[in-house]
Enzyme design. Structure first.
Site, short mmCIF file in Angstrom:
data_model
loop_
_atom_site.label_atom_id
_atom_site.label_comp_id
_atom_site.label_asym_id
_atom_site.label_seq_id
_atom_site.Cartn_x
_atom_site.Cartn_y
_atom_site.Cartn_z
N ASP A 20 124.91 -16.95 95.89
CA ASP A 20 125.97 -17.83 95.37
C ASP A 20 126.12 -19.08 96.23
O ASP A 20 125.85 -19.04 97.44
CB ASP A 20 127.29 -17.04 95.33
CG ASP A 20 128.34 -17.74 94.49
OD1 ASP A 20 127.99 -18.64 93.71
OD2 ASP A 20 129.52 -17.39 94.63
N ASN A 22 124.99 -22.37 95.23
CA ASN A 22 124.01 -23.45 94.99
C ASN A 22 124.70 -24.74 94.56
O ASN A 22 124.37 -25.83 95.01
CB ASN A 22 123.01 -23.06 93.90
CG ASN A 22 122.19 -21.85 94.26
OD1 ASN A 22 122.22 -21.42 95.41
ND2 ASN A 22 121.46 -21.31 93.30
N GLY A 23 125.66 -24.60 93.65
CA GLY A 23 126.36 -25.78 93.11
C GLY A 23 127.13 -26.50 94.20
O GLY A 23 127.04 -27.73 94.33
N HIS A 37 120.06 -25.32 92.88
CA HIS A 37 119.21 -24.23 92.38
C HIS A 37 117.78 -24.42 92.87
O HIS A 37 117.10 -23.47 93.24
CB HIS A 37 119.23 -24.18 90.85
CG HIS A 37 120.60 -23.93 90.29
ND1 HIS A 37 121.47 -23.00 90.83
CD2 HIS A 37 121.27 -24.49 89.24
CE1 HIS A 37 122.60 -23.00 90.14
NE2 HIS A 37 122.51 -23.90 89.18
N ARG A 71 127.31 -21.40 80.97
CA ARG A 71 127.18 -22.68 81.69
C ARG A 71 126.63 -23.76 80.76
O ARG A 71 126.07 -23.44 79.70
CB ARG A 71 126.24 -22.49 82.88
CG ARG A 71 126.88 -21.63 83.93
CD ARG A 71 126.08 -21.59 85.20
NE ARG A 71 126.83 -20.83 86.18
CZ ARG A 71 126.75 -20.97 87.48
NH1 ARG A 71 125.92 -21.84 88.00
NH2 ARG A 71 127.49 -20.24 88.29
N LEU A 131 106.86 -4.10 98.78
CA LEU A 131 108.24 -4.38 98.37
C LEU A 131 108.38 -4.46 96.85
O LEU A 131 107.54 -5.06 96.18
CB LEU A 131 108.65 -5.74 98.98
CG LEU A 131 109.98 -6.32 98.50
CD1 LEU A 131 111.16 -5.50 99.04
CD2 LEU A 131 110.12 -7.79 98.94
N SER A 196 131.30 -9.57 91.05
CA SER A 196 130.92 -10.32 89.84
C SER A 196 129.94 -9.57 88.94
O SER A 196 128.91 -10.13 88.54
CB SER A 196 130.34 -11.69 90.22
OG SER A 196 131.29 -12.46 90.87
N GLU A 207 127.37 -0.64 101.12
CA GLU A 207 128.09 -1.43 102.12
C GLU A 207 128.06 -2.88 101.65
O GLU A 207 127.05 -3.35 101.12
CB GLU A 207 127.38 -1.32 103.49
CG GLU A 207 127.40 0.08 104.07
CD GLU A 207 128.81 0.54 104.46
OE1 GLU A 207 129.62 -0.32 104.88
OE2 GLU A 207 129.09 1.75 104.32
C1 FPP Z 1 124.86 -19.26 92.01
O1 FPP Z 1 125.25 -20.52 92.50
C2 FPP Z 1 123.52 -19.31 91.49
C3 FPP Z 1 123.16 -19.03 90.19
C4 FPP Z 1 124.11 -18.57 89.18
C5 FPP Z 1 121.78 -19.17 89.73
C6 FPP Z 1 120.77 -18.68 90.70
C7 FPP Z 1 119.47 -19.22 90.32
C8 FPP Z 1 118.48 -19.41 91.18
C9 FPP Z 1 118.56 -19.07 92.61
C10 FPP Z 1 117.20 -20.03 90.73
C11 FPP Z 1 116.44 -19.29 89.67
C12 FPP Z 1 115.99 -17.94 90.04
C13 FPP Z 1 114.78 -17.64 90.55
C14 FPP Z 1 114.43 -16.22 90.79
C15 FPP Z 1 113.81 -18.67 90.93
P1 FPP Z 1 126.35 -21.34 91.71
O2 FPP Z 1 125.67 -22.32 90.83
O3 FPP Z 1 127.28 -20.40 91.03
O4 FPP Z 1 127.05 -22.08 92.89
P2 FPP Z 1 128.59 -22.51 92.97
O5 FPP Z 1 129.38 -21.22 92.98
O6 FPP Z 1 128.68 -23.25 94.27
O7 FPP Z 1 128.87 -23.36 91.78
#
Ligand code: FPP
Length: 243
Positions: A20, A22-23, A37, A71, A131, A196, A207
């Site tokens: 979590d 990325n945004g 992302h 989204r 793995l 979530s 854990e």
């Molecule tokens: C959460 O951050 C991230 C996601 C919902 C998407 C995750 C996707 C990837 C990591 C890329 C695609 C997957 C692979 C396996 C290559 P958020 O966008 O909810 O961040 P925020 O809470 O800060 O808005």
């Protein structure tokens, strides 16, 4: 050894990660969310490498939830394209490192291109004994339980099992990946303190580890810190340890 240090370190077979932040990572740099992302890929690489190096058997990455379909279309499209590109670019190296690629979730919801790439990676690596990298895609813990209960209801209707015959094992074995052990440790990045809808049934005794580090900044050293803390925990599974 002090009284606070357990004599047996908790074994770690299955690690789950809720990736979590990325945004927020992107926004804090004045970038578009999708850049976050994109940047997430390095953290995925480091996590896969770490698990391979330390002999962790299963790594489940929460990549896309059943709720994430809500989204904006463009963001969903971008994540799906990223998934396809991630598999294309990494499949040779994953295969060489004996990684078995698997997936959990309502996979038929995925667009045809990424789904084809995913299925081909799963088939190609099905015999690998290293793995197990499990991508949770269009995954929701509640949806998984709904799908499982539907299967069990069908068995009851066919007379294969009686309602009284349903046990916890019946439910566990009706889930998407019944052979995968429950996660020992679930990590969530970015400071949010919730599951979530991630592996709801399977995480009953997991854990939990929360860190403020945003997923694109998450490196091997952070993972090592989480695992070290986990290893020091006493897992009692509802029992007592001083009998
Ligand atoms: C959460 O951050 C991230 C996601 C919902 C998407 C995750 C996707 C990837 C990591 C890329 C695609 C997957 C692979 C396996 C290559 P958020 O966008 O909810 O961040 P925020 O809470 O800060 O808005």
């Amino acid at each position: 050894m002090t009284s606070s240090s357990p004599s047996v370190l908790a074994p770690l077979t299955h690690l789950g990660i809720i990736m979590d932040g990325n945004g927020r990572w992107a926004r804090s740099r004045g970038l578009k969310r999708i850049e976050g992302h994109k940047a997430a890929e390095t953290s995925i690489h480091e996590s896969v490498e770490y698990c391979g190096e330390t002999g962790i058997g299963y790594l489940t990455l929460y990549a896309f939830s059943t709720e994430n379909w809500k989204r904006p279309r463009a963001e969903v499209g971008f994540i799906m394209a990223l998934l396809k590109r991630f598999i294309r670019r990494n499949i040779d190296s994953l295969d060489q490192n004996r990684v078995r690629v698997r997936a959990t979730g309502r996979l038929n919801d995925l667009p045809a291109g990424p789904l084809r790439e995913l299925r081909s990676a799963m088939e190609r690596t099905a015999g690998n004994d290293g793995l197990q990298l499990i991508l949770a895609l269009s995954y929701g813990g509640r949806a998984e339980l709904v799908d499982g209960f539907r299967r069990i209801a069908g068995m009851v209707r066919n007379g294969d099992i009686s309602p009284e015959g349903i046990t916890e094992d019946t439910i566990s074995s009706s889930l998407y990946l019944p052979d995968v052990p429950d996660p020992d440790l679930v990590i969530r990045t970015s400071g949010e303190l919730r599951l979530s809808n991630f592996l709801l049934w399977q995480s009953a005794y997991s854990e939990l580890y929360f860190t403020d580090v945003l997923w694109p900044d998450f490196r091997k050293k952070h993972l090592m810190e989480a695992v070290e803390e986990y290893r020091r925990r006493r897992r009692r599974f509802g029992e007592v340890d001083d009998v």
